[in-house]
Design a protein around this motif. Structure first.
Motif, mmCIF file in Angstrom:
data_model
loop_
_atom_site.group_PDB
_atom_site.id
_atom_site.type_symbol
_atom_site.label_atom_id
_atom_site.label_comp_id
_atom_site.label_asym_id
_atom_site.label_seq_id
_atom_site.Cartn_x
_atom_site.Cartn_y
_atom_site.Cartn_z
ATOM 1 N N ILE A 163 77.374 5.905 -0.025
ATOM 2 C CA ILE A 163 76.942 5.398 -1.328
ATOM 3 C C ILE A 163 77.465 3.988 -1.545
ATOM 4 O O ILE A 163 76.732 3.096 -1.992
ATOM 5 N N LEU A 164 78.734 3.772 -1.220
ATOM 6 C CA LEU A 164 79.323 2.441 -1.334
ATOM 7 C C LEU A 164 78.579 1.451 -0.446
ATOM 8 O O LEU A 164 78.281 0.320 -0.871
ATOM 9 N N ALA A 165 78.253 1.853 0.780
ATOM 10 C CA ALA A 165 77.585 0.954 1.719
ATOM 11 C C ALA A 165 76.193 0.553 1.232
ATOM 12 O O ALA A 165 75.803 -0.614 1.326
ATOM 13 N N ILE A 166 75.447 1.513 0.687
ATOM 14 C CA ILE A 166 74.094 1.209 0.198
ATOM 15 C C ILE A 166 74.156 0.219 -0.955
ATOM 16 O O ILE A 166 73.424 -0.783 -0.985
ATOM 17 N N MET A 167 75.051 0.459 -1.914
ATOM 18 C CA MET A 167 75.166 -0.442 -3.061
ATOM 19 C C MET A 167 75.709 -1.811 -2.647
ATOM 20 O O MET A 167 75.329 -2.835 -3.215
ATOM 21 N N ALA A 168 76.576 -1.830 -1.643
ATOM 22 C CA ALA A 168 77.138 -3.094 -1.182
ATOM 23 C C ALA A 168 76.085 -3.992 -0.541
ATOM 24 O O ALA A 168 76.199 -5.218 -0.576
ATOM 25 N N MET A 169 75.033 -3.387 0.053
ATOM 26 C CA MET A 169 73.949 -4.191 0.608
ATOM 27 C C MET A 169 73.281 -5.022 -0.494
ATOM 28 O O MET A 169 72.991 -6.209 -0.325
ATOM 29 N N GLY A 170 73.035 -4.385 -1.635
ATOM 30 C CA GLY A 170 72.429 -5.107 -2.758
ATOM 31 C C GLY A 170 73.380 -6.114 -3.363
ATOM 32 O O GLY A 170 72.980 -7.236 -3.716
ATOM 33 N N VAL A 187 70.662 8.409 7.597
ATOM 34 C CA VAL A 187 69.273 7.980 7.807
ATOM 35 C C VAL A 187 68.833 7.061 6.676
ATOM 36 O O VAL A 187 68.214 6.012 6.897
ATOM 37 N N ILE A 188 69.154 7.450 5.448
ATOM 38 C CA ILE A 188 68.773 6.638 4.290
ATOM 39 C C ILE A 188 69.467 5.280 4.341
ATOM 40 O O ILE A 188 68.851 4.233 4.082
ATOM 41 N N PHE A 189 70.751 5.275 4.701
ATOM 42 C CA PHE A 189 71.470 3.999 4.781
ATOM 43 C C PHE A 189 70.875 3.086 5.838
ATOM 44 O O PHE A 189 70.703 1.886 5.606
ATOM 45 N N VAL A 190 70.562 3.631 7.006
ATOM 46 C CA VAL A 190 69.977 2.815 8.082
ATOM 47 C C VAL A 190 68.649 2.218 7.624
ATOM 48 O O VAL A 190 68.346 1.050 7.904
ATOM 49 N N ALA A 191 67.845 2.995 6.887
ATOM 50 C CA ALA A 191 66.573 2.494 6.365
ATOM 51 C C ALA A 191 66.807 1.351 5.379
ATOM 52 O O ALA A 191 66.112 0.333 5.404
ATOM 53 N N VAL A 192 67.807 1.523 4.500
ATOM 54 C CA VAL A 192 68.143 0.470 3.524
ATOM 55 C C VAL A 192 68.635 -0.780 4.247
ATOM 56 O O VAL A 192 68.250 -1.910 3.906
ATOM 57 N N LEU A 193 69.489 -0.596 5.242
ATOM 58 C CA LEU A 193 70.015 -1.726 6.008
ATOM 59 C C LEU A 193 68.891 -2.471 6.719
ATOM 60 O O LEU A 193 68.843 -3.712 6.700
ATOM 61 N N ALA A 194 67.970 -1.733 7.326
ATOM 62 C CA ALA A 194 66.849 -2.354 8.043
ATOM 63 C C ALA A 194 65.949 -3.124 7.084
ATOM 64 O O ALA A 194 65.534 -4.257 7.382
ATOM 65 N N PHE A 250 68.770 -8.919 -8.672
ATOM 66 C CA PHE A 250 69.323 -7.944 -9.609
ATOM 67 C C PHE A 250 68.468 -6.679 -9.661
ATOM 68 O O PHE A 250 68.994 -5.568 -9.802
ATOM 69 N N ALA A 251 67.143 -6.834 -9.538
ATOM 70 C CA ALA A 251 66.271 -5.662 -9.483
ATOM 71 C C ALA A 251 66.504 -4.885 -8.186
ATOM 72 O O ALA A 251 66.514 -3.641 -8.181
ATOM 73 N N TYR A 252 66.708 -5.602 -7.084
ATOM 74 C CA TYR A 252 66.967 -4.949 -5.799
ATOM 75 C C TYR A 252 68.312 -4.229 -5.826
ATOM 76 O O TYR A 252 68.436 -3.113 -5.313
ATOM 77 N N MET A 253 69.293 -4.874 -6.447
ATOM 78 C CA MET A 253 70.588 -4.223 -6.635
ATOM 79 C C MET A 253 70.399 -2.928 -7.420
ATOM 80 O O MET A 253 70.966 -1.879 -7.088
ATOM 81 N N GLY A 254 69.581 -2.972 -8.464
ATOM 82 C CA GLY A 254 69.309 -1.782 -9.260
ATOM 83 C C GLY A 254 68.598 -0.697 -8.466
ATOM 84 O O GLY A 254 68.917 0.491 -8.592
ATOM 85 N N ALA A 255 67.639 -1.094 -7.634
ATOM 86 C CA ALA A 255 66.897 -0.120 -6.817
ATOM 87 C C ALA A 255 67.831 0.614 -5.857
ATOM 88 O O ALA A 255 67.750 1.838 -5.708
ATOM 89 N N LEU A 256 68.726 -0.134 -5.220
ATOM 90 C CA LEU A 256 69.667 0.497 -4.285
ATOM 91 C C LEU A 256 70.665 1.377 -5.031
ATOM 92 O O LEU A 256 71.096 2.418 -4.512
ATOM 93 N N THR A 257 71.023 0.973 -6.245
ATOM 94 C CA THR A 257 71.893 1.814 -7.066
ATOM 95 C C THR A 257 71.173 3.110 -7.422
ATOM 96 O O THR A 257 71.776 4.188 -7.456
ATOM 97 N N GLY A 258 69.859 3.008 -7.688
ATOM 98 C CA GLY A 258 69.069 4.195 -7.976
ATOM 99 C C GLY A 258 69.028 5.156 -6.798
ATOM 100 O O GLY A 258 69.150 6.379 -6.966
ATOM 101 N N ILE A 259 68.858 4.613 -5.587
ATOM 102 C CA ILE A 259 68.887 5.455 -4.385
ATOM 103 C C ILE A 259 70.258 6.113 -4.242
ATOM 104 O O ILE A 259 70.372 7.304 -3.937
ATOM 105 N N SER A 260 71.301 5.331 -4.495
ATOM 106 C CA SER A 260 72.666 5.854 -4.401
ATOM 107 C C SER A 260 72.909 6.955 -5.415
ATOM 108 O O SER A 260 73.660 7.903 -5.144
ATOM 109 N N SER A 261 72.288 6.849 -6.587
ATOM 110 C CA SER A 261 72.489 7.859 -7.624
ATOM 111 C C SER A 261 71.956 9.224 -7.181
ATOM 112 O O SER A 261 72.503 10.267 -7.561
ATOM 113 N N VAL A 262 70.895 9.225 -6.386
ATOM 114 C CA VAL A 262 70.348 10.477 -5.863
ATOM 115 C C VAL A 262 71.365 11.139 -4.932
ATOM 116 O O VAL A 262 71.635 12.343 -5.020
ATOM 117 N N LEU A 263 71.947 10.360 -4.038
ATOM 118 C CA LEU A 263 72.960 10.891 -3.121
ATOM 119 C C LEU A 263 74.228 11.283 -3.871
ATOM 120 O O LEU A 263 74.898 12.257 -3.508
#
Length: 330
Positions: free
Chosen positions: A45-52, A164-171, A211-224
């Motif tokens: 979760i930290l890694a996904i949000m840190a990308m944004g 898998v989700i993180f790798v997709a976000v990173l890519a 900021f919208a992209y940061m929000g989108a990744l935070t939304g994905i993180s919220s599911v996890l």
């Protein structure tokens, strides 16, 4: 080797290895495959949000409201998961949409009202959290369905779903940064906003995007986040913004904007995760984690400031040498 030691990511990787090696001397079980996998899983979760957050910091911005955004989106994801007709796609959609809307609130206030990002996000940090507590009256979302709570342990081709989700976000993030005009504009804006405007870059649009992209990744993180815990506290994510920012800064992103890499951020996440795990395994008081994290942030920022000064002095010397050369030729 001399060139490698000038590479910030390589140096941070060596520091990560040194930290891991030091911990393993005190707690040999640290190197157990199960423990290493635990470090990765606990920091997805930290890694996904840190990308944004990397993109936000590269533009010379900051978002200290992401912890509140995480809690806000997680509550609505949890409420959606309780609906009989819901599935993984509907909860993921509600999480992303919720995150984007919250991110756009920050982006619009920054671009339209021209308020500094730190001021805007400090305000929305409290607005988002307060609104959530008013809506829920402090009640937790519980009794999550099994199909949702099992998400964190689901595997695809023997690989855990969160990875898998993180790798997709990173890519996706790498593709945006490396191969799109919008991604390159992010670095241009952070490097010199005036120059970026003069060459035709819509700096307002770039700010809205990050900021919208940061929000989108935070939304994905919220599911996890909800799937991992099984219950969702309306105070969830409190203080998490500092950990996200710390990972990005430790990874080498310049707080003044213009530089930062996804690889560096990933190493920063692993350093924080390793320290947290090591402190627990060595039976050290957990409060030391905040002390160590704060010291690492200070050292990382100091390194950037010193490095920027050296680069600036080098540019000045070159400019003076060119002027002298031009004068002598006349």
């Amino acid at each position: 080797m001399k060139n490698l030691l000038k590479n910030r990511e390589f140096v941070m990787f060596l520091i990560l290895l040194a930290i891991g090696g030091g911990i393993s001397l005190v707690a040999p079980s640290f190197l157990a495959p199960s423990n290493l996998l635990s470090i990765v899983m606990n920091n997805i979760i930290l890694a996904i949000m840190a990308m944004g957050m990397t993109l936000v910091v590269v533009t010379a911005g900051i978002d200290v409201s992401v912890g509140s955004q995480l809690g806000f989106a997680a509550i609505f994801v949890g409420l959606m998961a309780l609906q009989p007709s819901s599935n993984i796609f509907t909860v993921l959609l509600i999480g992303i949409v919720c995150g984007i809307l919250l991110g756009l609130v920050n982006g619009i206030l920054i671009t339209v009202a021209e308020i500094p990002a730190i001021v805007v996000t400090l305000g929305t940090l409290n607005v988002f959290r307060g609104s959530l507590l008013l809506y829920t009256n402090g009640r937790w979302v519980t009794s999550m369905p099994a199909w949702y709570t099992n998400l964190y342990n689901t595997k695809i081709l023997m690989i855990p779903m969160p990875i898998v989700i993180f790798v997709a976000v990173l890519a996706l993030t790498h593709f945006l940064v490396k191969y799109t005009t919008l991604g390159r504009s992010v670095y241009a804006l952070g490097g010199n906003s005036i120059a970026a405007t003069r060459v035709g870059i819509n700096t307002g649009l770039v700010t809205l995007f990050v900021f919208a992209y940061m929000g989108a990744l935070t939304g994905i993180s919220s599911v996890l986040y909800g799937a991992q815990l099984g219950t969702i506290d309306p105070n969830g994510g409190t203080g998490f913004e500092m950990t996200v920012i710390a990972a990005v800064v430790i990874g080498g992103a310049n707080v003044l904007g213009g530089s930062g890499s996804l690889l560096g951020t990933l190493i920063g996440v692993l350093i924080l995760g390793t320290l947290q795990n090591g402190i627990i395994m060595m039976h050290i008081e957990p409060y030391w984690q905040n002390v160590v994290m704060g010291l690492i942030i200070i050292i990382a920022v100091t390194f950037d400031v010193i490095n920027n000064r050296k680069n600036e002095m080098s540019r000045q010397i070159i400019d003076v040498a060119d002027d002298v050369k031009a004068g002598s030729s006349l």
